[in-house]
Design an enzyme around this catalytic site. Structure first.
Site, short mmCIF file in Angstrom:
data_model
loop_
_atom_site.label_atom_id
_atom_site.label_comp_id
_atom_site.label_asym_id
_atom_site.label_seq_id
_atom_site.Cartn_x
_atom_site.Cartn_y
_atom_site.Cartn_z
N LYS A 1 0.84 -1.20 0.00
CA LYS A 1 0.00 0.00 0.00
C LYS A 1 0.87 1.25 0.00
O LYS A 1 0.67 2.16 -0.78
CB LYS A 1 -0.93 -0.03 1.23
CG LYS A 1 -1.81 1.19 1.35
CD LYS A 1 -2.76 1.09 2.52
CE LYS A 1 -3.46 2.43 2.73
NZ LYS A 1 -4.40 2.43 3.83
N GLU B 1 10.40 -4.70 4.77
CA GLU B 1 10.53 -6.09 4.32
C GLU B 1 10.28 -6.20 2.82
O GLU B 1 11.03 -6.84 2.08
CB GLU B 1 9.52 -6.99 5.06
CG GLU B 1 9.79 -7.16 6.54
CD GLU B 1 9.07 -6.12 7.40
OE1 GLU B 1 8.82 -5.00 6.91
OE2 GLU B 1 8.78 -6.44 8.56
N GLY C 1 -4.87 -1.77 4.90
CA GLY C 1 -4.07 -2.90 4.42
C GLY C 1 -4.77 -4.24 4.61
O GLY C 1 -4.82 -5.08 3.72
N ARG C 2 -5.34 -4.45 5.81
CA ARG C 2 -5.97 -5.75 6.09
C ARG C 2 -7.34 -5.89 5.46
O ARG C 2 -7.99 -6.93 5.62
CB ARG C 2 -6.01 -5.96 7.61
CG ARG C 2 -6.64 -4.83 8.39
CD ARG C 2 -6.30 -4.94 9.88
NE ARG C 2 -6.78 -3.81 10.67
CZ ARG C 2 -6.11 -2.68 10.85
NH1 ARG C 2 -4.94 -2.50 10.27
NH2 ARG C 2 -6.60 -1.70 11.59
N GLU D 1 -5.13 -6.74 14.61
CA GLU D 1 -4.59 -5.43 14.24
C GLU D 1 -5.71 -4.38 14.28
O GLU D 1 -5.47 -3.21 14.53
CB GLU D 1 -3.93 -5.48 12.84
CG GLU D 1 -2.96 -4.34 12.60
CD GLU D 1 -2.17 -4.45 11.30
OE1 GLU D 1 -2.76 -4.24 10.23
OE2 GLU D 1 -0.96 -4.75 11.36
N HIS E 1 -5.48 -33.37 17.04
CA HIS E 1 -4.39 -34.23 17.51
C HIS E 1 -3.24 -33.40 18.08
O HIS E 1 -2.12 -33.89 18.20
CB HIS E 1 -3.91 -35.12 16.37
CG HIS E 1 -5.00 -36.04 15.91
ND1 HIS E 1 -5.23 -37.27 16.49
CD2 HIS E 1 -5.97 -35.88 14.98
CE1 HIS E 1 -6.27 -37.83 15.91
NE2 HIS E 1 -6.75 -37.01 14.99
N LYS F 1 9.26 -0.96 14.32
CA LYS F 1 9.88 -0.60 13.03
C LYS F 1 10.97 0.45 13.24
O LYS F 1 12.06 0.37 12.67
CB LYS F 1 8.83 0.01 12.08
CG LYS F 1 7.79 -0.94 11.55
CD LYS F 1 6.91 -0.20 10.53
CE LYS F 1 5.67 -0.98 10.18
NZ LYS F 1 4.72 -0.24 9.34
O1 F6P Z 1 3.05 -3.02 9.74
C1 F6P Z 1 1.68 -3.21 9.61
C2 F6P Z 1 1.20 -2.88 8.24
O2 F6P Z 1 1.13 -1.51 8.09
C3 F6P Z 1 -0.14 -3.55 7.94
O3 F6P Z 1 -1.20 -2.82 8.43
C4 F6P Z 1 -0.08 -3.66 6.47
O4 F6P Z 1 -1.03 -4.57 5.99
C5 F6P Z 1 1.35 -4.12 6.28
O5 F6P Z 1 2.06 -3.39 7.24
C6 F6P Z 1 1.91 -3.89 4.92
O6 F6P Z 1 1.91 -2.55 4.56
P1 F6P Z 1 2.13 -2.11 3.06
O7 F6P Z 1 1.04 -2.71 2.24
O8 F6P Z 1 2.09 -0.61 3.06
O9 F6P Z 1 3.48 -2.63 2.62
#
Ligand code: F6P
Length: 517
Positions: A204, A210, A261-262, A347, A378, A487
């Site tokens: 987003k 990452e 995002g979610r 979240e 199990h 972060k």
């Molecule tokens: O760190 C949490 C978050 O902001 C989530 O809410 C989001 O889904 C994820 O990181 C990824 O964010 P982005 O789509 O901006 O890379």
């Protein structure tokens, strides 16, 4: 201007619920309730679009539900729900609207004039994204699609692609790389040929550490192999199209800051889904979700599935003080559903202050966890049956299998039914070790098939259920400040791992850092 909500603990219904819990609710016994009321299954079942939900094995009776419904009304849930659909900035800390429902609204939907241009943009982008998906689906030079994204830019698409495996056309493999741990990307790259791979960089913000690290490494790997056609092998899914261009990707599909995002699998973040199940399949997923949106928006609260679920969640969290909820999808294709729901619920509602910033005097999000049935049986079901804590369990069963292996599905469904039954009825044993206390609550969802519509409806149901409990708790379910501190600290620590500089670190962090260098 957003309608004013009344926080649940400031309603008169809250006190009445506490009195009801103290006098009767805490002693409620499912076995007695079924014996006393032959209509209980019907009264506590709730059909909704594409889903049937049996709520009857929950620790509620008619009085509990009517008090919970009074709570919902007094808290102003209906006005808050309308504020969301109307595009008011209910995500106040980020000053944003919350309009993921618009992503699945048909183009012909009547929306307020101020949302007309958003709806038009949604459909222009959707049409372009689906046209691209169809083009790639017929491009036989592309055999592997790698989605690079994390959180909402990974969990939703990954879960849906796996869930709808029966609808995935053969000829393409789908990979999901989320972790900054290079083992993950390296492992995927090992099996790929650059000239046959399409990378989707899903973010987003297009700033997530990452995702950026993985995207840079993927691009380097691609270019080092002598390939130059980035336009054919990389696409970006983002609200930050400029950053994607600066990164060197020109094939971009946008979305908007009013998609959390979610809540974003319905947007261009869903491109891996469209590539997997095709444009028609993706539209069916949206249609299922839209049908649930309509139900949530228009069904009376007493017959509104997401509302009834959200109210039970509040009853369990704030009166029974249950701290966790387990989910058991009895369908192996729903393997990633618990992980997806963890982000959606924890979240969204893992907050300790209300929307005004005031500290909350009650619990909010439970811990959500689970594994597909029958595997969990199990492993940890022992604790669900005989442990000292009651943990509400949620079963998801699918009537029709997507395979024709003799006998398997009947065994699977028998296990789901038996586990729900065992949790409720228990078993007496004076010796203790074989004693099952029973009276352990569960909810049982039935989907006729696991297909794009039913899955879309199920996920939208969960979104609105999370909205409901969050609305009652008076929190902002749409921000996520709790992920920020770690972060920032990681940015400070990363160079220290190279330099060995320990200045200002606490003794534990310094000691561990020294061991890890
Ligand atoms: O760190 C949490 C978050 O902001 C989530 O809410 C989001 O889904 C994820 O990181 C990824 O964010 P982005 O789509 O901006 O890379």
């Amino acid at each position: 201007m957003s309608a004013v909500r009344t926080r649940c603990d400031r309603t008169s219904a809250w006190g009445r619920l506490q009195a009801h819990y103290d006098s009767a609710g805490r002693y409620f016994d499912l076995r007695q309730a079924f014996a006393a009321d032959p209509q209980r299954f019907g009264a506590f079942s709730q059909p909704a679009p594409h889903i049937f939900a049996d709520l009857s094995k929950n620790l509620i009776d008619g009085k509990t539900e009517s008090l919970l419904l009074a709570l919902a009304r007094e808290a102003g849930i209906e006005a808050h729900r309308e504020a969301m659909f109307a595009g008011e900035h209910i995500n106040a800390t980020e000053d944003r609207a919350v309009l993921h429902t618009l992503l699945r609204a048909p183009a012909s939907t009547a929306v307020p004039p101020e949302l007309a241009s958003e709806l038009a943009q949604v459909h222009t982008t959707l049409d372009a994204m689906l046209a691209y998906a169809e083009q790639v689906r017929t491009d036989h030079t592309i055999t592997d699609v790698v989605n690079i994204g994390i959180g909402g830019s990974d969990l939703g698409p990954q879960m849906v692609v796996r869930a709808l495996d029966a609808y995935v056309a053969p000829g393409k493999r789908f990979h999901f790389v989320s972790n900054v741990d290079g083992h993950e990307l390296a492992g995927v790259l090992r099996g790929l040929a650059p000239e046959h791979t399409l990378f989707l960089v899903a973010s987003k913000t297009f700033t997530t550490a990452e995702t950026m690290a993985n995207a840079h490494s993927a691009k380097r790997w691609f270019e080092q192999s002598g390939n130059v056609d980035i336009a054919h092998h990389f696409a970006a899914l983002t609200t930050n199209v400029e950053a994607a261009r600066a990164f060197g990707i020109d094939t971009t599909f946008g979305f908007w800051d009013w998609v959390g995002g979610r809540y974003s699998l319905w947007s261009s973040i869903g491109l891996p889904i469209a590539l997997a199940i095709g444009a028609e399949g993706f539209r069916r997923l949206l249609a299922g979700a839209h049908a649930m949106d309509e139900h949530f928006r228009s069904a009376p609260l007493a017959q509104n599935l997401p509302v009834r679920l959200g109210l039970i969640d509040v009853w369990y969290r704030n009166f029974h003080h249950f701290t966790s909820r387990s989910i058991a999808p009895y369908h192996s294709a729903l393997q990633r559903l618990p992980a997806y729901l963890q982000q959606l619920e924890m979240e969204s509602n893992g907050k300790q202050v209300d929307a005004s910033g005031a500290a909350l005097p009650f619990g909010t999000s439970p811990v959500l966890w689970g594994e597909p049935g029958t595997n969990g049986q199990h492993a940890y079901f022992q604790m669900l049956h005989q442990g000292t804590d009651a943990i509400p369990l949620e079963f998801v069963a699918v009537r029709d299998p997507a395979h024709d292996l003799e006998g398997h599905h009947r065994k699977l469904l028998a296990n789901a039914l038996a586990q729900a039954q065992a949790l409720m009825v228990g078993q007496q044993d004076a010796g203790g070790h074989r004693n099952f206390p029973g009276n352990r609550p569960s909810t049982f969802f039935v989907l006729d098939q696991l297909n794009p519509e039913t899955l879309g409806a199920f996920l939208a149901m969960y979104e609105h259920r999370v909205f409901t409990s969050g609305a009652l708790w008076g929190i902002n379910s749409f921000d996520q400040w709790g992920v920020e501190l770690g972060k920032v600290l990681a940015k400070d620590i990363e160079p220290r791992l190279a330099s060995g500089d320990m200045a200002g670190l606490d003794a534990s962090t310094a000691g561990l850092l020294a061991r890890l260098r």
